[in-house]
Scaffold this active site. Sequence first.
Site, mmCIF file in Angstrom:
data_model
loop_
_atom_site.group_PDB
_atom_site.id
_atom_site.type_symbol
_atom_site.label_atom_id
_atom_site.label_comp_id
_atom_site.label_asym_id
_atom_site.label_seq_id
_atom_site.Cartn_x
_atom_site.Cartn_y
_atom_site.Cartn_z
ATOM 1 N N ARG A 48 12.902 9.583 58.463
ATOM 2 C CA ARG A 48 13.709 8.418 58.825
ATOM 3 C C ARG A 48 12.980 7.082 58.657
ATOM 4 N NH1 ARG A 48 15.531 12.700 61.035
ATOM 5 N NH2 ARG A 48 13.315 13.114 61.171
ATOM 6 N N THR A 49 11.797 6.976 59.214
ATOM 7 C CA THR A 49 11.166 5.657 59.277
ATOM 8 C C THR A 49 10.862 5.137 57.875
ATOM 9 O OG1 THR A 49 10.186 6.386 61.356
ATOM 10 C CG2 THR A 49 9.366 4.329 60.435
ATOM 11 N N LYS A 78 -11.212 9.515 49.171
ATOM 12 C CA LYS A 78 -12.580 9.292 48.646
ATOM 13 C C LYS A 78 -13.480 8.634 49.688
ATOM 14 C CE LYS A 78 -10.366 8.088 44.295
ATOM 15 N NZ LYS A 78 -10.059 6.910 43.480
ATOM 16 N N ARG A 99 2.164 4.046 58.903
ATOM 17 C CA ARG A 99 2.133 5.126 59.907
ATOM 18 C C ARG A 99 0.790 5.827 59.767
ATOM 19 N NH1 ARG A 99 6.808 9.412 61.141
ATOM 20 N NH2 ARG A 99 7.559 7.530 62.183
ATOM 21 N N HIS A 127 5.555 3.247 68.674
ATOM 22 C CA HIS A 127 6.450 3.312 67.512
ATOM 23 C C HIS A 127 7.517 2.251 67.769
ATOM 24 C CE1 HIS A 127 8.729 4.670 64.195
ATOM 25 N NE2 HIS A 127 8.896 5.946 64.489
#
Length: 303
Positions: A48-49, A78, A99, A127
């Site tokens: 969703r986000t 890396k 995120r 959030h």
Amino acid sequence: MHHLLETQQFDRDLLRSVFDLATKLENQRNDSLHGKILASLFYEPSTRTRFSFESAMMRLGGQVITAENANEVSSSVKGETLEDTIRVMNHYADAIVIRHPETGAAERAAAVSDVPVINAGDGAGQHPTQALLDLYTIERELGRLDDIHVVIVGDMRYYRAARSLSYLLGKFNNVTITGVTAPELRISDELREYLTEKNITYHETDVLPEAMKNADVIYQTRIQKERLSPEAYQRTKGQYVIDRSLADSMKDGGIIIHPLPRVGEITPEVDDSPHAVYFKQVGYGLTVRMALLSMLLGGKSVV
Ligand code: CP
């Protein structure tokens, strides 16, 4: 607001501006962000986000560059630091939505970024955009944000959207929150103190049926395998499942919301209950994210 990191940044006036703009943007597409580029940098899974931010950007005429598995495909593999990645992305994008599994990662990103950073979830931290869309859903469905009783089910401790929403509810009057959780998933001391300071009545119970009957809003959450030890997950999952008979016990006008994904904590036969709002909530999320992008990137005047 330059970066969007936590819900404590919002006061009622700013919430009003976001929500009014979201309502105006419903079913709209325009070119207000033409020429702007959003980078989505996701070090944790999302449906969703990420998609809603990308869809929101495109609906406003902007473009998107994306790393949907940044933990696997970016140069973090890396050994590049998050700070260096963000410094580099500043040359490519006008805003960054991030995120990350570590609490505080979005704040670290913002500290080195000239372009707006939007926290799309940082570990068990916050959030904020999910909580904004949750609050908008409540307002749209109940018609008010004062004088409400919100029952948060499952996880008050590690569920970042529930934490972010609780901080937002602290802005309103005569709000009661009831937490229905296992003892190990109870509210943090910090959040409990905040709610006390804001005159929010906070109760705890382990009896879901009683809480369902008295709620204006049931906020169901997922028990998160990714944030708990295997033993804690086994102990706590499946304890509080909303089935159709529990949904039917709600008072008229009460709503069930869930940030999703769900993994069994609301059974499918609840989906066509008049109380079930969790899929409609996804649509509200799209317009809230359009409003946020528009405000952060300067497209507000076009609406
Ligand atoms: N609600 C939410 O954050 O969903 P995703 O994990 O799918 O983005």
